[in-house]
Write an enzyme that holds these catalytic residues in place. Structure first.
Site, short mmCIF file in Angstrom:
data_model
loop_
_atom_site.label_atom_id
_atom_site.label_comp_id
_atom_site.label_asym_id
_atom_site.label_seq_id
_atom_site.Cartn_x
_atom_site.Cartn_y
_atom_site.Cartn_z
N SER A 11 20.47 0.15 -8.92
CA SER A 11 20.12 0.77 -7.64
C SER A 11 18.67 1.24 -7.67
CB SER A 11 21.07 1.93 -7.35
OG SER A 11 21.15 2.79 -8.48
N GLU A 13 15.71 4.03 -5.94
CA GLU A 13 15.49 5.26 -5.17
C GLU A 13 14.19 5.17 -4.38
OE1 GLU A 13 16.29 9.28 -6.82
OE2 GLU A 13 14.16 9.62 -6.39
N ASP A 104 15.95 22.08 -5.16
CA ASP A 104 15.04 23.01 -5.84
C ASP A 104 15.05 24.37 -5.17
OD1 ASP A 104 14.26 21.00 -7.56
OD2 ASP A 104 12.74 20.26 -6.15
N PHE A 213 4.52 15.32 -13.24
CA PHE A 213 5.90 15.19 -12.81
C PHE A 213 6.87 15.69 -13.88
CE2 PHE A 213 7.93 11.99 -9.85
CZ PHE A 213 7.24 12.47 -8.76
N HIS A 263 19.32 3.04 -12.59
CA HIS A 263 18.87 3.53 -11.28
C HIS A 263 17.36 3.71 -11.37
CE1 HIS A 263 19.15 5.72 -7.46
NE2 HIS A 263 18.40 6.68 -7.98
#
Length: 282
Positions: A11, A13, A104, A213, A263
């Site tokens: 998959s 994102e 978050d 990140f 993913h």
């Protein structure tokens, strides 16, 4: 858990683009990625007004294109009615898969002052109570532990609560250390957690961005990899090529070890993900 016979799930994102140009790029990249017939595309969720609308727009566009879509839904700071309204909307447009997250914490707030639901397991419970087994529910897993967990044990207990609430499968935060993933699976097995846990894969294209990140979300860039990438300085081509090779080796090891799929965090770019995909001959 290390089952060979279950069908592997691949998959991609996406995140909702902020501009018209971003939307055009997204459409082009989705067209390229979709030639690989992934199980679904997931779409990240911004809790604020306009970012939330962008999520809905992206999800609706994908559904219009007849592409299986799994919207992210986070519960922090939201009230129950809001979430039920979103679920009702998703049900009506044919969504049958969701990624249920806590989301978050807005900076400067404590858990107590946020909304009706403060944990992902409460969100999973609400979805299953309202629409029993209508949606396939994905939750997040943290092989290197959630940055806010007080201990690895505590983190696993939280994870188990999400499964008990009715999660069907999990996607991990990205990582570059395959051992962390396999150790996490072993620990899950000890707790009788037996849902598929799909590794999240982040292609490496820009080291500065990746480092920023990773610091923010608690992902470790192993020292050997960090030093190597730093050593390339501004040579983006070298970073990309070494990064791709590293991630291909990681994916090979995960799939050989029985991972139930992959993913990809595509960052709305088809090329880096497809380079890995082709090398794996998926």
């Amino acid at each position: 858990m290390h089952t060979e016979h279950q069908q592997r799930n691949f998959s991609f994102e996406l995140f909702p683009p902020k501009t018209e140009k971003g939307l055009e790029n997204l459409k082009q990249n989705v067209a390229e990625l979709n030639t690989k017939q992934p199980a679904y595309f997931s779409v990240t969720y911004g809790a604020g007004g306009s970012t939330r609308q962008r999520t809905f727009d992206t999800v609706e566009w994908l559904m219009d294109e007849q592409i299986t879509t799994a919207p992210h839904l986070s519960c922090i700071g939201a009230n129950r009615d809001e979430i039920l309204e979103i679920l009702e909307h998703y049900k009506s447009i044919g969504i049958r898969r969701l990624v249920a997250l806590r989301g978050d914490l807005p900076s400067g707030t404590g858990l107590g002052e946020l909304g009706d639901l403060n944990h992902a397991n409460q969100l999973v419970e609400l979805i299953q109570e309202t629409y029993p087994r209508l949606f396939h529910i994905e939750v997040a897993a943290y092989p290197e532990f959630h940055p806010q967990a007080s201990s690895p044990e505590q983190d696993l207990i939280y994870f188990k609560r999400k499964i008990e609430a009715g999660a069907d499968s999990a996607i991990t935060q990205y990582f570059y250390n395959a051992d962390a993933y396999f150790r996490f699976l072993d620990n899950c097995q000890k707790l009788q957690i037996d849902i598929p846990i799909v590794p999240g894969i982040m292609p490496i294209t820009n080291f500065t961005q990746l480092a920023r990140f990773s610091d923010a979300c608690g992902t470790e860039i192993p020292r050997w990899l960090r030093k190597r990438l730093e050593g390339f300085g501004d040579d983006l081509e070298a970073i990309r090529s070494y990064g791709t090779e590293t991630v291909i080796r990681l994916c090979e090891r995960l799939l050989e070890g029985g991972a139930p799929g992959l993913h990809f965090y595509t960052m709305n770019q088809a090329k880096p993900t497809l380079a890995i995909w082709q090398a794996l001959s998926l």
